[in-house]
Design a protein around this motif. Structure first.
Motif, PDB file in Angstrom:
ATOM      1  N   GLY A  40       0.775  -1.237   0.000  1.00 53.29           N
ATOM      2  CA  GLY A  40       0.000   0.000   0.000  1.00 53.29           C
ATOM      3  C   GLY A  40       0.805   1.286   0.000  1.00 53.29           C
ATOM      4  N   GLN A  41       0.108   2.384  -0.318  1.00 55.45           N
ATOM      5  CA  GLN A  41       0.769   3.679  -0.436  1.00 55.45           C
ATOM      6  C   GLN A  41       1.279   4.143   0.924  1.00 55.45           C
ATOM      7  OE1 GLN A  41      -1.561   6.698  -2.343  1.00 55.45           O
ATOM      8  NE2 GLN A  41       0.231   7.951  -2.772  1.00 55.45           N
ATOM      9  N   PRO A  42       2.563   4.425   1.040  1.00 60.64           N
ATOM     10  CA  PRO A  42       3.139   4.752   2.349  1.00 60.64           C
ATOM     11  C   PRO A  42       2.509   5.956   3.036  1.00 60.64           C
ATOM     12  CG  PRO A  42       4.866   4.130   0.822  1.00 60.64           C
ATOM     13  CD  PRO A  42       3.607   4.222   0.015  1.00 60.64           C
ATOM     14  N   SER A  43       2.221   7.036   2.306  1.00 59.50           N
ATOM     15  CA  SER A  43       1.666   8.221   2.964  1.00 59.50           C
ATOM     16  C   SER A  43       0.275   7.941   3.524  1.00 59.50           C
ATOM     17  CB  SER A  43       1.621   9.409   2.004  1.00 59.50           C
ATOM     18  OG  SER A  43       0.799   9.127   0.883  1.00 59.50           O
ATOM     19  N   LEU A  44      -0.519   7.127   2.820  1.00 64.08           N
ATOM     20  CA  LEU A  44      -1.838   6.751   3.336  1.00 64.08           C
ATOM     21  C   LEU A  44      -1.688   6.026   4.662  1.00 64.08           C
ATOM     22  CD1 LEU A  44      -4.733   5.093   1.368  1.00 64.08           C
ATOM     23  CD2 LEU A  44      -3.949   4.090   3.501  1.00 64.08           C
ATOM     24  N   HIS A  45      -0.775   5.060   4.706  1.00 65.48           N
ATOM     25  CA  HIS A  45      -0.597   4.308   5.948  1.00 65.48           C
ATOM     26  C   HIS A  45       0.028   5.172   7.038  1.00 65.48           C
ATOM     27  CE1 HIS A  45      -1.975   0.358   4.671  1.00 65.48           C
ATOM     28  NE2 HIS A  45      -1.488   0.669   3.479  1.00 65.48           N
ATOM     29  N   ALA A  46       0.878   6.109   6.655  1.00 66.35           N
ATOM     30  CA  ALA A  46       1.443   7.017   7.658  1.00 66.35           C
ATOM     31  C   ALA A  46       0.342   7.815   8.337  1.00 66.35           C
ATOM     32  CB  ALA A  46       2.457   7.955   7.006  1.00 66.35           C
ATOM     33  N   ARG A  47      -0.622   8.310   7.554  1.00 65.13           N
ATOM     34  CA  ARG A  47      -1.719   9.075   8.158  1.00 65.13           C
ATOM     35  C   ARG A  47      -2.583   8.194   9.054  1.00 65.13           C
ATOM     36  NH1 ARG A  47      -6.064  12.859   4.952  1.00 65.13           N
ATOM     37  NH2 ARG A  47      -4.111  13.861   4.322  1.00 65.13           N
ATOM     38  N   CYS A  48      -2.878   6.987   8.578  1.00 66.09           N
ATOM     39  CA  CYS A  48      -3.760   6.107   9.354  1.00 66.09           C
ATOM     40  C   CYS A  48      -3.070   5.601  10.623  1.00 66.09           C
ATOM     41  CB  CYS A  48      -4.226   4.954   8.479  1.00 66.09           C
ATOM     42  SG  CYS A  48      -5.234   5.493   7.064  1.00 66.09           S
ATOM     43  N   LEU A  49      -1.789   5.295  10.535  1.00 63.78           N
ATOM     44  CA  LEU A  49      -1.050   4.858  11.714  1.00 63.78           C
ATOM     45  C   LEU A  49      -0.902   5.990  12.710  1.00 63.78           C
ATOM     46  CD1 LEU A  49       1.644   2.635   9.995  1.00 63.78           C
ATOM     47  CD2 LEU A  49      -0.150   1.850  11.548  1.00 63.78           C
ATOM     48  N   ALA A  50      -0.726   7.208  12.231  1.00 64.94           N
ATOM     49  CA  ALA A  50      -0.658   8.357  13.133  1.00 64.94           C
ATOM     50  C   ALA A  50      -1.991   8.531  13.863  1.00 64.94           C
ATOM     51  CB  ALA A  50      -0.303   9.621  12.358  1.00 64.94           C
ATOM     52  N   ALA A  51      -3.101   8.247  13.170  1.00 67.62           N
ATOM     53  CA  ALA A  51      -4.425   8.426  13.769  1.00 67.62           C
ATOM     54  C   ALA A  51      -4.709   7.386  14.846  1.00 67.62           C
ATOM     55  CB  ALA A  51      -5.504   8.375  12.689  1.00 67.62           C
ATOM     56  N   CYS A  52      -4.329   6.131  14.603  1.00 67.01           N
ATOM     57  CA  CYS A  52      -4.616   5.105  15.620  1.00 67.01           C
ATOM     58  C   CYS A  52      -3.481   4.971  16.632  1.00 67.01           C
ATOM     59  CB  CYS A  52      -4.955   3.762  14.981  1.00 67.01           C
ATOM     60  SG  CYS A  52      -3.646   2.998  14.014  1.00 67.01           S
ATOM     61  N   ALA A  53      -2.317   5.528  16.339  1.00 69.35           N
ATOM     62  CA  ALA A  53      -1.223   5.768  17.279  1.00 69.35           C
ATOM     63  C   ALA A  53      -0.843   4.579  18.154  1.00 69.35           C
ATOM     64  CB  ALA A  53      -1.573   6.976  18.161  1.00 69.35           C
ATOM     65  N   PRO A  54      -0.377   3.471  17.567  1.00 69.12           N
ATOM     66  CA  PRO A  54       0.152   2.371  18.403  1.00 69.12           C
ATOM     67  C   PRO A  54       1.382   2.846  19.173  1.00 69.12           C
ATOM     68  CG  PRO A  54      -0.155   1.699  16.096  1.00 69.12           C
ATOM     69  CD  PRO A  54      -0.258   3.172  16.131  1.00 69.12           C
TER      70      PRO A  54
ATOM     71  N   ALA B 229       5.653  -5.073  10.025  1.00 66.79           N
ATOM     72  CA  ALA B 229       6.961  -4.754  10.590  1.00 66.79           C
ATOM     73  C   ALA B 229       6.985  -3.350  11.180  1.00 66.79           C
ATOM     74  CB  ALA B 229       8.042  -4.899   9.522  1.00 66.79           C
ATOM     75  N   ILE B 230       6.327  -2.400  10.517  1.00 65.12           N
ATOM     76  CA  ILE B 230       6.270  -1.038  11.056  1.00 65.12           C
ATOM     77  C   ILE B 230       5.473  -1.026  12.356  1.00 65.12           C
ATOM     78  CG2 ILE B 230       5.320   1.268  10.618  1.00 65.12           C
ATOM     79  CD1 ILE B 230       6.183   0.889   7.691  1.00 65.12           C
ATOM     80  N   LEU B 231       4.376  -1.774  12.423  1.00 60.52           N
ATOM     81  CA  LEU B 231       3.626  -1.902  13.673  1.00 60.52           C
ATOM     82  C   LEU B 231       4.497  -2.511  14.773  1.00 60.52           C
ATOM     83  CD1 LEU B 231       0.255  -3.158  12.178  1.00 60.52           C
ATOM     84  CD2 LEU B 231       0.531  -1.068  13.528  1.00 60.52           C
ATOM     85  N   ALA B 232       5.317  -3.497  14.413  1.00 57.00           N
ATOM     86  CA  ALA B 232       6.204  -4.130  15.390  1.00 57.00           C
ATOM     87  C   ALA B 232       7.240  -3.144  15.914  1.00 57.00           C
ATOM     88  CB  ALA B 232       6.894  -5.343  14.772  1.00 57.00           C
ATOM     89  N   MET B 233       7.733  -2.248  15.054  1.00 57.37           N
ATOM     90  CA  MET B 233       8.666  -1.223  15.499  1.00 57.37           C
ATOM     91  C   MET B 233       7.999  -0.269  16.491  1.00 57.37           C
ATOM     92  SD  MET B 233      11.586  -1.824  14.051  1.00 57.37           S
ATOM     93  CE  MET B 233      11.205  -3.582  14.125  1.00 57.37           C
ATOM     94  N   LEU B 234       6.732   0.063  16.216  1.00 60.19           N
ATOM     95  CA  LEU B 234       6.018   1.003  17.076  1.00 60.19           C
ATOM     96  C   LEU B 234       5.700   0.417  18.449  1.00 60.19           C
ATOM     97  CD1 LEU B 234       3.574   2.447  14.391  1.00 60.19           C
ATOM     98  CD2 LEU B 234       5.382   3.718  15.563  1.00 60.19           C
ATOM     99  N   THR B 235       5.391  -0.873  18.505  1.00 60.38           N
ATOM    100  CA  THR B 235       5.024  -1.492  19.781  1.00 60.38           C
ATOM    101  C   THR B 235       6.233  -1.987  20.554  1.00 60.38           C
ATOM    102  OG1 THR B 235       4.643  -3.605  18.662  1.00 60.38           O
ATOM    103  CG2 THR B 235       2.737  -2.162  18.958  1.00 60.38           C
ATOM    104  N   GLY B 236       7.347  -2.250  19.867  1.00 60.21           N
ATOM    105  CA  GLY B 236       8.590  -2.618  20.548  1.00 60.21           C
ATOM    106  C   GLY B 236       8.568  -4.021  21.125  1.00 60.21           C
ATOM    107  N   ASN B 237       9.653  -4.365  21.785  1.00 65.81           N
ATOM    108  CA  ASN B 237       9.813  -5.712  22.332  1.00 65.81           C
ATOM    109  C   ASN B 237       8.791  -6.037  23.415  1.00 65.81           C
ATOM    110  OD1 ASN B 237      11.992  -6.267  20.663  1.00 65.81           O
ATOM    111  ND2 ASN B 237      13.496  -5.491  22.136  1.00 65.81           N
ATOM    112  N   ALA B 238       8.279  -5.019  24.087  1.00 58.73           N
ATOM    113  CA  ALA B 238       7.286  -5.248  25.140  1.00 58.73           C
ATOM    114  C   ALA B 238       5.887  -5.426  24.566  1.00 58.73           C
ATOM    115  CB  ALA B 238       7.290  -4.089  26.131  1.00 58.73           C
ATOM    116  N   GLY B 239       5.696  -5.137  23.289  1.00 58.67           N
ATOM    117  CA  GLY B 239       4.393  -5.299  22.656  1.00 58.67           C
ATOM    118  C   GLY B 239       4.310  -6.587  21.870  1.00 58.67           C
ATOM    119  N   ARG B 240       3.187  -6.767  21.179  1.00 62.16           N
ATOM    120  CA  ARG B 240       2.984  -7.973  20.382  1.00 62.16           C
ATOM    121  C   ARG B 240       2.094  -7.647  19.203  1.00 62.16           C
ATOM    122  NH1 ARG B 240      -0.617 -12.896  20.883  1.00 62.16           N
ATOM    123  NH2 ARG B 240       0.536 -14.627  19.942  1.00 62.16           N
ATOM    124  N   VAL B 241       2.437  -8.196  18.041  1.00 61.91           N
ATOM    125  CA  VAL B 241       1.631  -8.020  16.846  1.00 61.91           C
ATOM    126  C   VAL B 241       1.236  -9.394  16.323  1.00 61.91           C
ATOM    127  CG1 VAL B 241       1.504  -7.076  14.508  1.00 61.91           C
ATOM    128  CG2 VAL B 241       2.874  -5.898  16.255  1.00 61.91           C
TER     129      VAL B 241
END
Length: 292
Positions: free
Chosen positions: A88-102, A120-132
């Motif tokens: 998918g288009q990166p800018s679209l996902h950037a806006r949507c990920l910013a809105a739901c803010a993991p 993988a980007i979701l995994a970076m946002l949640t870190g080792n203490a999170g889970r995807v």
């Protein structure tokens, strides 16, 4: 004659860093965490060998080479052009990920993971203490996602439809396939305070990325993030609902969506009425009192 090194291109990482800043900031976000997540994930790991096919609306055009620098543009890359499946288009996902803010430590469900780039980007946002937990219904794409994400210990890929099984409890559910309605499994899995971002789209038409936030046991705030078009979500498409949803989206402004109601009769604030759920133009408190 200048020395050869003056004509050498910057390393791929420099292109990725610029791309990360561009796609996030161009969508109105200054989140350093989101920029860092886009900068950390190598897109070339997830889109197969180049040259790559770039989606241009009526079809695809190939990149001029297999240089991974070409991937760090705000373009859709074909994963399976015969099926019309894209990264998918990166800018679209950037806006949507910013809105739901993991954020770090949260538990995320990713529906429609494809080959795993945004997982993988979701995994970076949640870190080792999170889970995807990533769901992908197409076996070949799920296999590729498992291989691509194997280095991330906080990610699990499941080859299954996320509409047919109970989902693990989640702080964020991020959906990358178009649905004519939110399946009960998605709404039920949200923790209080949890956010569901999914493309609410009629079949073969553009719709909106809807952000639903669970405020209480039965209370859901809702708003449109932006207009979107997505590949359809298996198990979350209904032809009759698609027609009525399309009519509602043509008749009303997406800015009018304020809340999502379940299991209650629709009142005068109804923006759209689905099967067992409806969207309201009123905030949660007003809708709840009106239904009593």
């Amino acid at each position: 004659i200048r020395p050869r090194q003056e004509f050498d291109l910057p390393p791929v990482k420099a292109y990725r860093d610029f791309y990360a800043n561009y796609v996030v900031r161009s969508e109105g976000s200054s989140s350093q965490e989101l920029i860092a997540a886009f900068a950390a994930v190598e897109r070339e790991r997830f889109v197969g060998k180049g040259p790559w096919q770039v989606f241009v609306g009526p079809g695809y055009i190939p990149t001029i080479s297999a240089d991974p620098r070409l991937l760090y543009q705000d373009v859709l890359i074909g994963l399976d052009t015969d099926r019309g499946i894209n990264n998918g288009q990166p800018s679209l996902h950037a806006r949507c990920l910013a809105a739901c803010a993991p954020i770090a430590g949260e538990r995320v469900v990713h529906v429609g993971a494809g080959t795993g780039y945004y997982t993988a980007i979701l995994a970076m946002l949640t870190g080792n203490a999170g889970r995807v937990v990533a769901y992908e219904v197409e076996p070949d794409l799920a296999d590729r996602a498992r291989e691509n994400l194997g280095h991330l210990s906080n990610v699990e890929v499941r080859c299954a439809s996320a509409t047919e099984v109970p989902l693990p409890k989640a702080d964020v559910i991020y959906v990358c396939a178009g649905a004519t309605h939110p399946p009960d499994a998605w709404l039920d899995a949200l923790n209080v305070g949890g956010r569901l971002a999914f493309p609410l789209t009629p079949i073969d038409e553009a719709g909106c990325m809807l952000l639903v936030t669970r405020r209480g046991a039965t209370d859901y705030a809702a708003k449109s993030i932006m207009r979107v078009a997505f590949y359809p979500c298996v198990g979350a498409q209904d032809k009759v609902a698609a027609q009525t949803l399309g009519a509602a989206m043509r008749a009303h402004s997406l800015d009018g969506i304020r809340s999502l109601q379940r299991g209650t009769p629709a009142d005068a604030s109804a923006w759209y009425v689905g099967q067992g759920w409806w969207l309201s133009s009123a905030d949660i408190e007003h809708s709840a009192s009106a239904a009593q």
